[in-house]
Design a protein around this motif. Sequence first.
Motif, PDB file in Angstrom:
ATOM      1  N   ARG A  49       0.842  -1.199   0.000  1.00 35.37           N
ATOM      2  CA  ARG A  49       0.000   0.000   0.000  1.00 35.37           C
ATOM      3  C   ARG A  49       0.874   1.245   0.000  1.00 35.37           C
ATOM      4  N   VAL A  50       0.853   1.955  -1.111  1.00 38.47           N
ATOM      5  CA  VAL A  50       1.620   3.194  -1.232  1.00 38.47           C
ATOM      6  C   VAL A  50       0.690   4.294  -1.739  1.00 38.47           C
ATOM      7  N   SER A  51       1.109   5.539  -1.580  1.00 38.52           N
ATOM      8  CA  SER A  51       0.331   6.685  -2.058  1.00 38.52           C
ATOM      9  C   SER A  51       1.242   7.652  -2.798  1.00 38.52           C
ATOM     10  N   ALA A  52       0.662   8.314  -3.798  1.00 39.87           N
ATOM     11  CA  ALA A  52       1.359   9.392  -4.502  1.00 39.87           C
ATOM     12  C   ALA A  52       1.025  10.695  -3.782  1.00 39.87           C
ATOM     13  N   ILE A  53       1.929  11.132  -2.919  1.00 36.13           N
ATOM     14  CA  ILE A  53       1.671  12.289  -2.067  1.00 36.13           C
ATOM     15  C   ILE A  53       1.895  13.578  -2.848  1.00 36.13           C
ATOM     16  N   SER A  54       0.853  14.405  -2.928  1.00 32.66           N
ATOM     17  CA  SER A  54       0.917  15.664  -3.673  1.00 32.66           C
ATOM     18  C   SER A  54       1.705  16.712  -2.897  1.00 32.66           C
ATOM     19  N   THR A  55       1.983  17.823  -3.565  1.00 28.57           N
ATOM     20  CA  THR A  55       2.684  18.933  -2.911  1.00 28.57           C
ATOM     21  C   THR A  55       1.879  19.470  -1.742  1.00 28.57           C
ATOM     22  N   ALA A  56       0.550  19.593  -1.907  1.00 32.44           N
ATOM     23  CA  ALA A  56      -0.298  20.095  -0.818  1.00 32.44           C
ATOM     24  C   ALA A  56      -0.264  19.150   0.384  1.00 32.44           C
ATOM     25  N   SER A  57      -0.293  17.845   0.136  1.00 34.24           N
ATOM     26  CA  SER A  57      -0.233  16.875   1.236  1.00 34.24           C
ATOM     27  C   SER A  57       1.129  16.901   1.909  1.00 34.24           C
ATOM     28  N   GLU A  58       2.184  17.044   1.100  1.00 34.08           N
ATOM     29  CA  GLU A  58       3.530  17.174   1.663  1.00 34.08           C
ATOM     30  C   GLU A  58       3.601  18.386   2.599  1.00 34.08           C
ATOM     31  N   ASN A  59       3.010  19.509   2.181  1.00 34.40           N
ATOM     32  CA  ASN A  59       3.027  20.715   3.016  1.00 34.40           C
ATOM     33  C   ASN A  59       2.290  20.496   4.331  1.00 34.40           C
ATOM     34  N   LEU A  60       1.168  19.781   4.280  1.00 41.09           N
ATOM     35  CA  LEU A  60       0.432  19.478   5.510  1.00 41.09           C
ATOM     36  C   LEU A  60       1.276  18.620   6.443  1.00 41.09           C
ATOM     37  N   LEU A  61       1.872  17.561   5.903  1.00 47.17           N
ATOM     38  CA  LEU A  61       2.694  16.670   6.732  1.00 47.17           C
ATOM     39  C   LEU A  61       3.917  17.396   7.278  1.00 47.17           C
ATOM     40  N   ARG A  62       4.441  18.338   6.520  1.00 44.32           N
ATOM     41  CA  ARG A  62       5.563  19.141   6.998  1.00 44.32           C
ATOM     42  C   ARG A  62       5.112  20.022   8.170  1.00 44.32           C
ATOM     43  N   ASP A  63       3.937  20.645   8.038  1.00 42.71           N
ATOM     44  CA  ASP A  63       3.403  21.484   9.108  1.00 42.71           C
ATOM     45  C   ASP A  63       3.143  20.682  10.389  1.00 42.71           C
ATOM     46  N   LEU A  64       2.808  19.411  10.213  1.00 50.36           N
ATOM     47  CA  LEU A  64       2.520  18.553  11.363  1.00 50.36           C
ATOM     48  C   LEU A  64       3.780  17.931  11.950  1.00 50.36           C
ATOM     49  N   GLY A  65       4.938  18.201  11.345  1.00 48.76           N
ATOM     50  CA  GLY A  65       6.205  17.704  11.871  1.00 48.76           C
ATOM     51  C   GLY A  65       6.546  16.283  11.477  1.00 48.76           C
ATOM     52  N   ALA A  66       5.757  15.691  10.538  1.00 48.58           N
ATOM     53  CA  ALA A  66       5.963  14.282  10.191  1.00 48.58           C
ATOM     54  C   ALA A  66       6.818  14.086   8.950  1.00 48.58           C
ATOM     55  N   TRP A  67       6.945  15.110   8.112  1.00 46.54           N
ATOM     56  CA  TRP A  67       7.588  14.914   6.812  1.00 46.54           C
ATOM     57  C   TRP A  67       9.075  14.588   6.927  1.00 46.54           C
ATOM     58  N   GLN A  68       9.775  15.243   7.851  1.00 45.01           N
ATOM     59  CA  GLN A  68      11.204  14.989   7.992  1.00 45.01           C
ATOM     60  C   GLN A  68      11.477  13.540   8.350  1.00 45.01           C
ATOM     61  N   GLN A  69      10.641  12.971   9.210  1.00 44.94           N
ATOM     62  CA  GLN A  69      10.824  11.568   9.582  1.00 44.94           C
ATOM     63  C   GLN A  69      10.613  10.656   8.380  1.00 44.94           C
ATOM     64  N   ILE A  70       9.604  10.952   7.570  1.00 45.99           N
ATOM     65  CA  ILE A  70       9.356  10.159   6.364  1.00 45.99           C
ATOM     66  C   ILE A  70      10.564  10.228   5.437  1.00 45.99           C
ATOM     67  N   MET A  71      11.127  11.424   5.293  1.00 43.78           N
ATOM     68  CA  MET A  71      12.314  11.581   4.444  1.00 43.78           C
ATOM     69  C   MET A  71      13.492  10.797   5.003  1.00 43.78           C
ATOM     70  N   ASP A  72      13.619  10.742   6.316  1.00 44.13           N
ATOM     71  CA  ASP A  72      14.717  10.003   6.938  1.00 44.13           C
ATOM     72  C   ASP A  72      14.555   8.505   6.742  1.00 44.13           C
ATOM     73  N   TRP A  73      13.319   8.043   6.609  1.00 43.63           N
ATOM     74  CA  TRP A  73      13.066   6.626   6.360  1.00 43.63           C
ATOM     75  C   TRP A  73      13.254   6.346   4.863  1.00 43.63           C
ATOM     76  N   ARG A  74      12.197   6.431   4.079  1.00 40.85           N
ATOM     77  CA  ARG A  74      12.347   6.209   2.646  1.00 40.85           C
ATOM     78  C   ARG A  74      11.113   6.730   1.900  1.00 40.85           C
ATOM     79  N   LEU A  75      11.365   7.234   0.734  1.00 41.29           N
ATOM     80  CA  LEU A  75      10.342   7.735  -0.172  1.00 41.29           C
ATOM     81  C   LEU A  75      10.989   7.936  -1.521  1.00 41.29           C
ATOM     82  N   CYS A  76      10.190   8.156  -2.543  1.00 40.48           N
ATOM     83  CA  CYS A  76      10.753   8.361  -3.878  1.00 40.48           C
ATOM     84  C   CYS A  76      10.076   9.560  -4.528  1.00 40.48           C
TER      85      CYS A  76
END
Length: 388
Positions: A49-76
Amino acid sequence: MQQSDIIVVGGGMVGAASALSLAQLGLKVTVLERNEPKAFSMEQPFDLRVSAISTASENLLRDLGAWQQIMDWRLCPYRRLGVWESELAYAEFDADSIRLPHLGHIVENRLIQLALWQQIKHHDNVEIVLGQEISNFNQDGEGVTLTTSSKTFSAKVILAADGANSMIRTLAGIGCTGWNYSQSAMLINVETQRPQQDITWQQFFPSGPVAMLPMPGNSASLVWYNSREKIKQLAQMNSDELTDEIHKTFPKRLGGVKVIDKAYFPLTRQHANQYQKGRVLLLGDAAHTINPLAGQGVNIGFKDVKMLSTIIASAIGEGKCWHDFSILAQYEKTRRPDNLLMMSAMDGLYATFSNNSALLKVVRNIGLFAAHRAPLVKSKVLKYACGL
């Protein structure tokens, strides 16, 4: 009785994001979820199960403090999107055309959820309660009371983020309209011989499209749409047999692959008749499920989260009662038309490309050919898909 301002039922991606965004406003939130997501390690294989995360969703996750952790794990990240039926009518959309570094990221759903949970566990305003089976709830002019197998919870509002088969939606007496499509979709994780991580593409056939979502390294998530009978046949094949079928059906640009894992699910469309009933609000799949052709499912769920948080923040900032029915009603008023537009667009795309009419095929390919050469049209389509 455990009291809070808001009860969120469902701790998946949308539920966890809504809990965290509202807690950041100073509200006390209780999240009810059956199971905690499995911890992450780099050695784990990619989830299906994967998702194509849009720029708007990325901005939300960044505001919530979760995006950096996702980047530290893995994404493409991917910068290009290719769409075609005939190779002569190939259309490609590029991040450069809208002056962005990328169009989006392919991320495993579990990692998004897990990164949000890590932020929640460090937030004093959110409590996660695991393993409680909901039996009933009641609401009145003052608030809501929710009863589980061993506890009672009270709050001003309940957010139902408990998926397409939402129990809260059922208990609230909110009906749905929708249907099952004649197709199913198979998800296939593969190793690829060719590196092609900067692009995601989709080729259309009358039997259903095939798509490639890039994953980190020489890996990809393939999506194969076809009749339910055909997908069941494919699901019964061993890895070598399925690999042969992929090489026969998918475009040559994919190159050689090795099947790692697979699963399939039926395609459905569902829309709640209302997003609000008193103090109950529906978000994400509890409110709407969409044809996954353009990968917008979780993105419109995150749009729900962002809009609800914005409405409540505005009410608090203006000194209004944030849980007044008239304030809560603004959520459905703003989100329903946008969600319906996206759902209808996906239905139109599905109907257009699943029709085997020779005339319609010519029209489709002319449309793609023209779109590839119309910068203004491409820019508007891309910005909308990116949530901008």
